[in-house]
Design a protein around this motif. Structure first.
Motif, mmCIF file in Angstrom:
data_model
loop_
_atom_site.group_PDB
_atom_site.id
_atom_site.type_symbol
_atom_site.label_atom_id
_atom_site.label_comp_id
_atom_site.label_asym_id
_atom_site.label_seq_id
_atom_site.Cartn_x
_atom_site.Cartn_y
_atom_site.Cartn_z
ATOM 1 N N TYR A 403 0.876 -1.018 -0.021
ATOM 2 C CA TYR A 403 0.017 -0.080 0.025
ATOM 3 C C TYR A 403 0.755 1.298 0.107
ATOM 4 O O TYR A 403 0.535 2.378 -0.690
ATOM 5 C CB TYR A 403 -0.859 -0.027 1.189
ATOM 6 N N ASN A 407 0.367 4.611 -1.834
ATOM 7 C CA ASN A 407 -1.025 4.751 -1.133
ATOM 8 C C ASN A 407 -2.326 4.233 -1.988
ATOM 9 O O ASN A 407 -3.341 4.928 -2.251
ATOM 10 C CB ASN A 407 -1.250 6.341 -0.833
ATOM 11 N N PHE A 409 -4.862 1.053 -2.883
ATOM 12 C CA PHE A 409 -5.357 -0.306 -2.396
ATOM 13 C C PHE A 409 -5.280 -1.251 -3.789
ATOM 14 O O PHE A 409 -5.244 -2.608 -3.755
ATOM 15 C CB PHE A 409 -6.841 -0.154 -1.893
ATOM 16 N N PRO B 95 -10.056 -0.594 4.461
ATOM 17 C CA PRO B 95 -10.617 1.056 4.500
ATOM 18 C C PRO B 95 -11.866 1.114 5.139
ATOM 19 O O PRO B 95 -11.855 2.511 5.486
ATOM 20 C CB PRO B 95 -10.729 1.313 3.168
ATOM 21 N N TYR B 96 -12.649 0.483 5.611
ATOM 22 C CA TYR B 96 -13.947 0.735 5.790
ATOM 23 C C TYR B 96 -14.078 0.501 7.423
ATOM 24 O O TYR B 96 -14.520 1.337 8.129
ATOM 25 C CB TYR B 96 -15.105 -0.064 5.382
ATOM 26 N N LEU B 145 -4.979 4.552 5.985
ATOM 27 C CA LEU B 145 -5.406 3.751 4.876
ATOM 28 C C LEU B 145 -6.833 3.862 4.569
ATOM 29 O O LEU B 145 -7.900 3.375 5.084
ATOM 30 C CB LEU B 145 -5.108 2.151 5.424
ATOM 31 N N THR B 146 -7.212 4.796 3.946
ATOM 32 C CA THR B 146 -8.437 5.207 3.400
ATOM 33 C C THR B 146 -8.780 5.403 1.808
ATOM 34 O O THR B 146 -7.782 5.507 1.181
ATOM 35 C CB THR B 146 -8.951 6.476 4.103
#
Lengths: 490, 146
Positions: A403, A407, A409, B95-96, B145-146
């Motif tokens: 990640y 940055n 996903f 992320p959630y 981590l979003t």
């Protein structure tokens, strides 16, 4: 300024508290990566990359480099004590190392591994110090056709990394080349293999692929078997006898020579070279029958050779920008994250940075000797960490490591995809290193080739007028043929 | 005799699959090369070369079938599948749900599935790993981590 002057400046920088601290952290982490069988140097550097994200380039690269050569020290510990090589480079060490441990001489085996690693690693660094700058000097004067020749030479590695099946090795490399082409073409700006999606436009991140292919795959393979408790052999007295040390002096020097000079060649990985070095010692020895039954030279040779190779591998990396092993490819992309393009210009534009890193490697080797001699019992105990604790840790580091580079996903998802691919490749006996090398070398090959062709308005005849390019390509072909022939003999 | 037939069939099946994948990817690369609108020396050169190489290698798989792979036993394979599914779920919810709860749940399942620990030890290990990684990555390195 001459080489020693530059090196002195490098030492002055490397000895600052911050740089010393990160060399130390890298050495400790590297030893850990080396000791723990579940994780190798390549995946170790890749998943620890985010830890360096907040650092300036010099301490970051100092730490990543220390993880790499530190892993070569640590790999021998478990090879000797429990017959499990921590790294591929220590597979040969198990032959005589574990035998020594069974005879109650684990201590001397561990000590000679550390001493030989230190001697050969440091002599290798001397080689790096004096070989890399003139090589970079020569490299400055070469153009795209010669560079193309060099990358072709580097590609010949794929053959030696292929393992038992050449077709499988080449298939893995072709797959890597294909993945490398995904995204915007840097020269023309054309979209390739993006299929109209925005995510594929920026390409598949190299670090994500590495993390998937090495770290995630290693865990998936590791959980197949429920690992039981490991029993450790007693260490015995630590230091080898004086006559044993003396017997190993020649071994260490030969291992250094073999390791360093073969390490300059792309594709000669520490794993392969430790085999060659062991074989040479056996041939040279007056009592070859002792080998395989606890000969101390049988431990000194592979451990020295893999450290000399590690030092040697930095020569083409720093001077030419060409990685000789997958782990060095990760280091290369670590440098590129900082906008530092390794290659001949690095010595000219960033002399202080390069020499600081080189100086720190001398210091790191001393630290590792200290870490590995008196503290070896501590590292040995690390093998007892249950896999149920290791696996989640490696996976968390993998997810965050993939990640952190962009940055994204999407990169994490790619790491998972390549984790499954890597698992299937391992199961079907496809080697993964060729994929990694092709992934990093293909963009270099493509731009050099297209620049060369542009120089001659599209005619491939330009290569015929460049003797040095022909020399490199010829060397690449010769190396390939030599590997193929020696493969057939085996 | 029966063994030999079974062996041969398994050999052929994995080789055929690998060959198929390589051939499909090779054709894909060639199609992409043809789609790119420039001369042969530009962006389409490498896709064409790689495509051709992939097709040759795919064909080579058909000529010389590979050895049979060593698959893990059923229990081992279940473990591999479980770990991968849990990992994929972890990444999907990360992320959630937030780092700490997602990581704690992830570690708990893994430690429980892989280790032979008591519940107390399992929870202890889980809390230690989740907190330590939160401390290093989120608190200290400031990753979001979003």
């Amino acid at each position: 300024m001459d080489t020693l002057g530059f090196l002195a400046h490098g030492f002055a920088q490397a000895l600052t508290p911050q740089n010393l601290m990160f060399a130390f952290i890298g050495s400790v982490l590297g030893t850990l990566v080396g000791v723990l069988p579940g994780i190798g140097p390549t995946s170790g550097i890749a998943i620890l990359l985010p830890l360096t994200g907040f650092l300036p380039p010099a301490p970051a690269i100092i730490m990543l480099a220390a993880i790499y050569y530190g892993a070569m020290y640590g790999g021998s510990t478990t090879a000797i004590l429990v017959n499990i090589p921590g790294e591929v480079a220590s597979v040969v060490t198990t032959l005589d190392g574990y035998q020594m441990a069974r005879q109650g001489r684990a201590g001397p085996a561990l000590a000679i591994a550390a001493i030989s690693s230190f001697v050969a690693g440091t002599l290798g660094l001397v080689g790096l110090t004096f070989f890399a700058p003139p090589l970079a000097d020569v490299a400055l004067r070469i153009g795209p056709p010669e560079y193309f020749g060099l990358v072709v030479l580097a590609f010949s590695v794929v053959v030696s990394l292929s393992g038992p099946s050449l077709v499988k090795g080449l298939s893995a490399a072709a797959l890597g080349a294909l993945v490398a082409l995904i995204g915007l073409d840097p020269m023309s700006g054309v979209r390739r293999f993006a299929f109209g999606t925005a995510t594929l436009l920026s390409g598949v991140d190299f670090i994500a692929v590495i993390i998937g292919l090495f770290a995630v795959t290693e865990v998936l393979v590791g959980v197949e078997e429920a690992v039981g408790a490991v029993s450790l052999a007693p260490l015995g007295r630590l230091m080898p006898r004086w006559d044993e040390l003396k017997a190993c002096v020649g071994t260490m020097l030969r291992a250094t020579g073999v390791g360093f000079f073969l390490g300059l060649l792309p594709g000669c990985t520490p794993g392969a070279i430790s085999f060659i070095s062991y074989d040479i010692e056996k041939r040279v020895s007056k009592t070859p029958e002792r080998f395989g039954h606890g000969a101390i030279e049988g431990v000194a040779a592979p451990e020295g050779a893999n450290n000399a190779t590690t030092s040697g591998g930095f020569v083409p990396l720093f001077a030419l920008g060409i990685p000789a092993t997958p782990a060095l490819a990760v280091l290369l992309s670590g440098l590129m994250i900082y906008g530092l393009q390794p290659g001949p210009l690095l010595f000219e534009k960033q002399p202080l940075f390069v020499w600081t890193v080189i100086a720190s490697m001398y210091i790191g080797n001393v630290m590792l000797l200290i870490l590995n001699l008196p503290l070896v019992g501590l590292w040995a105990r690390m093998v007892r960490i249950p896999y149920a604790v290791m696996a989640p840790l490696i996976l968390i580091f993998s997810v965050l490591g993939a990640y952190s580079v962009r940055n994204s996903f999407f990169d994490v998802a790619m790491a998972l995809v390549f984790g499954v691919l890597g698992y299937l490749m391992v199961k079907l006996a496809y080697p993964t290193p060729p994929l990694v090398l092709a992934l990093i070398l293909t963009p270099m090959l493509e731009s050099a080739l297209r620049q060369s062709l542009n120089m001659a308005h599209g005619s491939a005849s330009i290569f015929a007028t460049r003797p040095i390019a022909i020399l490199f390509i010829g060397l690449g072909i010769a190396l390939t043929v030599w590997t193929l022939l020696s493969r057939r003999r085996r | 005799m029966l063994l030999a037939t079974v062996y041969y069939r398994r050999v052929r099946r994995t080789s055929l699959l690998s060959a198929g994948i390589l051939l499909v990817l090779g054709v894909l690369a060639l199609v992409e090369a043809l789609r790119l609108r420039d001369d042969w020396l530009g962006a389409k050169l490498m896709p064409a070369v790689v495509g051709a190489v992939l097709i040759v290698l795919g064909a080579a798989h058909l000529v010389r079938p590979a050895a049979t792979p060593e698959w893990p036993d059923a229990a081992g394979f279940r473990r591999v599948a479980l770990i991968f599914v849990v990992l994929a779920l972890y990444v999907a919810v990360l992320p959630y749900v937030g780092f700490l709860p997602a990581t704690a749940a992830f570690v708990l399942v893994l430690v429980r599935a892989l280790g032979a620990f008591s519940w107390a030890a399992t929870i202890g290990v889980t809390v230690a790993i989740a907190l330590a990684s939160h401390l290093v990555f989120i608190y200290w390195l400031g990753m979001s981590l979003t």
